[in-house]
Structures are given as C-alpha cells and as structure tokens.
Design a protein around this motif. Sequence first.
Motif, PDB file in Angstrom:
ATOM      1  N   PHE A  24       0.831  -1.204   0.000  1.00 45.22           N
ATOM      2  CA  PHE A  24       0.000   0.000   0.000  1.00 45.22           C
ATOM      3  C   PHE A  24       0.867   1.256   0.000  1.00 45.22           C
ATOM      4  N   ASP A  25       1.918   1.252   0.806  1.00 39.45           N
ATOM      5  CA  ASP A  25       2.801   2.418   0.859  1.00 39.45           C
ATOM      6  C   ASP A  25       3.407   2.709  -0.514  1.00 39.45           C
ATOM      7  N   GLN A  26       3.811   1.665  -1.231  1.00 38.92           N
ATOM      8  CA  GLN A  26       4.415   1.862  -2.550  1.00 38.92           C
ATOM      9  C   GLN A  26       3.378   2.305  -3.590  1.00 38.92           C
ATOM     10  N   MET A  27       2.158   1.767  -3.505  1.00 34.17           N
ATOM     11  CA  MET A  27       1.113   2.222  -4.433  1.00 34.17           C
ATOM     12  C   MET A  27       0.748   3.673  -4.152  1.00 34.17           C
ATOM     13  N   ASP A  28       0.701   4.043  -2.860  1.00 30.84           N
ATOM     14  CA  ASP A  28       0.455   5.444  -2.497  1.00 30.84           C
ATOM     15  C   ASP A  28       1.580   6.340  -3.014  1.00 30.84           C
ATOM     16  N   LEU A  29       2.826   5.868  -2.918  1.00 34.85           N
ATOM     17  CA  LEU A  29       3.964   6.627  -3.431  1.00 34.85           C
ATOM     18  C   LEU A  29       3.867   6.790  -4.942  1.00 34.85           C
ATOM     19  N   ILE A  31       1.135   6.915  -6.734  1.00 35.10           N
ATOM     20  CA  ILE A  31       0.113   7.938  -6.963  1.00 35.10           C
ATOM     21  C   ILE A  31       0.678   9.325  -6.683  1.00 35.10           C
ATOM     22  N   GLN A  32       1.393   9.461  -5.573  1.00 37.21           N
ATOM     23  CA  GLN A  32       1.989  10.752  -5.224  1.00 37.21           C
ATOM     24  C   GLN A  32       2.954  11.210  -6.319  1.00 37.21           C
ATOM     25  N   LYS A  40      10.058  10.241 -15.247  1.00 38.42           N
ATOM     26  CA  LYS A  40       9.986   8.806 -15.568  1.00 38.42           C
ATOM     27  C   LYS A  40      10.909   7.986 -14.671  1.00 38.42           C
ATOM     28  N   HIS A  41      12.073   8.536 -14.319  1.00 40.10           N
ATOM     29  CA  HIS A  41      13.032   7.783 -13.514  1.00 40.10           C
ATOM     30  C   HIS A  41      12.426   7.406 -12.159  1.00 40.10           C
ATOM     31  N   GLU A  42      11.782   8.367 -11.500  1.00 37.68           N
ATOM     32  CA  GLU A  42      11.166   8.088 -10.196  1.00 37.68           C
ATOM     33  C   GLU A  42      10.003   7.117 -10.334  1.00 37.68           C
ATOM     34  N   LEU A  43       9.212   7.281 -11.406  1.00 37.30           N
ATOM     35  CA  LEU A  43       8.106   6.359 -11.638  1.00 37.30           C
ATOM     36  C   LEU A  43       8.632   4.946 -11.875  1.00 37.30           C
ATOM     37  N   ILE A 103      -4.295   7.594 -15.221  1.00 38.09           N
ATOM     38  CA  ILE A 103      -3.485   6.540 -14.602  1.00 38.09           C
ATOM     39  C   ILE A 103      -3.761   6.475 -13.102  1.00 38.09           C
ATOM     40  N   VAL A 104      -3.839   7.638 -12.463  1.00 40.95           N
ATOM     41  CA  VAL A 104      -4.127   7.672 -11.019  1.00 40.95           C
ATOM     42  C   VAL A 104      -5.480   7.025 -10.737  1.00 40.95           C
ATOM     43  N   ARG A 105      -6.492   7.352 -11.533  1.00 39.52           N
ATOM     44  CA  ARG A 105      -7.817   6.715 -11.364  1.00 39.52           C
ATOM     45  C   ARG A 105      -7.691   5.206 -11.496  1.00 39.52           C
TER      46      ARG A 105
END
Length: 132
Positions: A24-29, A31-32, A40-43, A103-105
């Motif tokens: 969950f923490d990584q999915m929240d990150l 989205i953030q 793109k690098h961070e994504l 994508i966020v949705r």
Amino acid sequence: MPSTWNDSLKTGIPLIDFQHKQLFDQMDLLIQNLEERRGKHELKSTLSFLDMYVNNHFKYEESCMNLYHCPVACKNQKAHEQFIANFENIKLKIDQNHSFDSIVRGIKIDLLDWFINHIKNIDTQLKPCIKK
C-alpha cells in the motif's frame, strides 16, 4: 499523502500484514509521484520495486495458503493473476504517456480498491487455516 493502509486491513498474520502495508505504501507513493508530475526515472523506480515486491508477496502468500490447505487457495492465485494483469496495464499506460489523472484513477480502482477487497474477502481466510 495519507496512507491507504489501516488496521481494518489486518489479517492477523504479522508478516503478511507487514507485506500488505509495504505494498500500500508503494502504491500510495506511485500515486503521489504521478500527482506531483515526477519524472519517468522516479516512476520507473517505484514500479520496479512494486514489480519485485508484488511477485515475492504473492508467492509467499500462495505458498502459505497451499501449506495450510486454505480452501480459497485456488481463488487467491487466480485473483493474484488478475492483479498482475491490472498492474501490467497500468505500467503500459505509463509507458504510453496516458494522462496522469487517468493513470491515477486506474491505480485507485484497479490496484488499491482491488487490493482492499482482496484482503478483506480472501486473505483473511488464511488465519483460521493456520490455527488448525
């Protein structure tokens, strides 16, 4: 950004709960990072971690369900396959530069909401099998 994880998602199996919280923490990150229009690098970094962690977690959870003869083991494995397909679709949309809002949705519906329902309806069925 508030975490999606909360105590209502606890399965009562400490390692699985820890892994779920990390997911969950990584999915929240993710989205953030999208909402803040990160590069793109961070994504890619977050996606790579999620890829690895999802696969490791699902293998561990499936092995537990098989080991303890959980009656939903097969259903769990099929559900995991669906999550992976959803995740692959999200990664493809990111690669194809779909709109961040779209994508966020998709992440919120196809990953976070899916995962919440999966934990509450399937993963919680493992604990009684372990106690037998």
